[in-house]
Scaffold this motif. Structure first.
Motif, short mmCIF file in Angstrom:
data_model
loop_
_atom_site.label_atom_id
_atom_site.label_comp_id
_atom_site.label_asym_id
_atom_site.label_seq_id
_atom_site.Cartn_x
_atom_site.Cartn_y
_atom_site.Cartn_z
N ASN A 175 -4.75 0.99 1.13
CA ASN A 175 -4.56 -0.41 0.74
C ASN A 175 -4.56 -0.49 -0.78
OD1 ASN A 175 -4.83 -1.00 3.48
ND2 ASN A 175 -7.03 -1.36 3.30
N GLY A 182 0.82 -1.21 0.00
CA GLY A 182 0.00 0.00 0.00
C GLY A 182 0.84 1.24 0.00
N SER A 208 -9.05 -3.44 -0.93
CA SER A 208 -7.87 -2.81 -1.52
C SER A 208 -8.22 -2.39 -2.94
CB SER A 208 -6.70 -3.79 -1.54
OG SER A 208 -6.92 -4.77 -2.53
#
Ligand code: BTN
Length: 331
Positions: free
Chosen positions: A214, A135, A232
């Protein structure tokens, strides 16, 4: 050293550069060059080696070396110069690193980026899952000429910047903001933001804003308790990897633009943008703060960034802080 070697390889790419030339230009031994090329290869850089010609860069991984994302950065305050960017492979938390820099007098616009955090922190004392290259784990240092009462707006501002950056990179991903600053996609959290400040009653020494997005994290990697609440960009992009380098540049650019606009034009433009992306306004919510729990409809955000919630009896309360749950989704 690794970054300097990389800079030379990039400068010469697509041609070869000899070990002797690199060693000479960087005033190090050829063994040191060789070792650092090995380290870059271990990072995922594809570097061709030829005994006669030296080294040639062939492929670049999605790591956040400043060279990889900051080259064309169009910012005036945030990460506006290379010396403002502090890049680490692994830290406990970027919060610790930036606090130390801030205390030592680092200038406004300083940023700290890490590929991995071993002790990433979230709101309310929670931990923040921050795997290597999974991330964007970022902290930004600001020294705004504002009063402490005006800082909640900076938190809203950061969520607007991240939302815009995500939508710029992935127009089909509908990122929205849950008050005050969680960025959600399809009801799941993709980004969390944490702002802390050091201040006296009427002067801010510094504000540090921590942003965790994310990006390339697969579903199976989230801890059990996050499985239903987190997502994500990789998952929202139909299991296609997303460029952290591009997204980092976009986030920094949007932050820079909104921050400068806030300083010059006040809170209204930020609030207007925040409302555009809000998934909280118009919803039935539960808001919990240190004092109590309140139920009602989220009807507005006032000029200080406080959430206005209207109870059943028509009573409106302004919340500066608190945890919101959207009653329909339980999130
Ligand atoms: C939240 O709980 O919603 C806030 C999460 C903030 C996470 C980021 S990741 C970079 C920075 N360093 C940390 O330890 N936390 C913030």
């Amino acid at each position: 050293m690794r970054e300097k070697i990389l800079a030379l390889l990039k400068e010469k790419s697509p041609s070869f550069v000899s070990g002797a030339e690199m060693a000479g230009r960087l005033s190090v031994s050829r063994t040191a060059v060789w070792k650092n090329v090995n380290l870059l290869q271990a990072d995922g850089y594809r570097i061709e080696r030829s005994p006669r010609l030296g080294y040639r860069l062939q492929e670049v991984p999605d790591l956040l070396y400043p060279l990889e994302f900051a080259g064309d950065l169009e910012t005036k305050i945030i990460a506006a110069e290379r010396r403002l960017i502090h890049y680490h492979r692994q830290v406990d938390s970027t919060a610790e690193v930036i606090k130390k820099l801030a205390e030592k007098g680092a200038p406004e616009g300083t940023i700290v980026l890490a590929e991995e955090q071993t002790g990433g922190r979230g709101r309310m004392g929670r931990s923040w899952y921050s795997p290597f290259a999974g991330g964007i784990w970022l902290h930004i240092l600001l020294r705004p000429p504002l009063t402490p009462a005006q800082t909640p707006l900076l938190t809203l501002l950061a969520s607007v910047a991240v939302t815009k950056a995500i939508r710029r990179l992935l127009p089909h991903v509908e990122a929205g903001i849950k008050w005050p600053n969680d960025v959600l996609v399809r009801g799941r959290k993709v980004c969390g933001i944490l702002t802390e400040l050091k201040a006296e009653p009427d002067i801010i020494h510094y504000v540090i804003t921590g942003i965790g997005i994310n990006v390339n994290i697969d579903a199976g990697k989230f801890r059990t308790e996050l499985k239903d609440t987190a997502t994500s960009l990789y998952l929202e992009n139909k299991n296609n990897r997303v460029s952290r380098q591009k997204l980092t540049a976009f986030v920094l650019e949007e932050m820079d633009t909104f921050y400068r606009q806030y300083l010059s034009a006040g809170s209204l433009p930020v609030i207007e943008e925040w409302k555009k992306y809000s998934i909280t306004l118009g919803e039935e919510v539960t808001i919990k703060n240190v004092l109590d729990v309140f139920w009602g409809k989220a009807v507005d955000v006032d000029s200080s960034g406080a959430l206005v919630v209207e109870g059943k009896n028509g009573l409106r309360r302004h919340f500066q802080a608190g945890e919101v749950t959207l009653r329909g989704t339980g999130r």
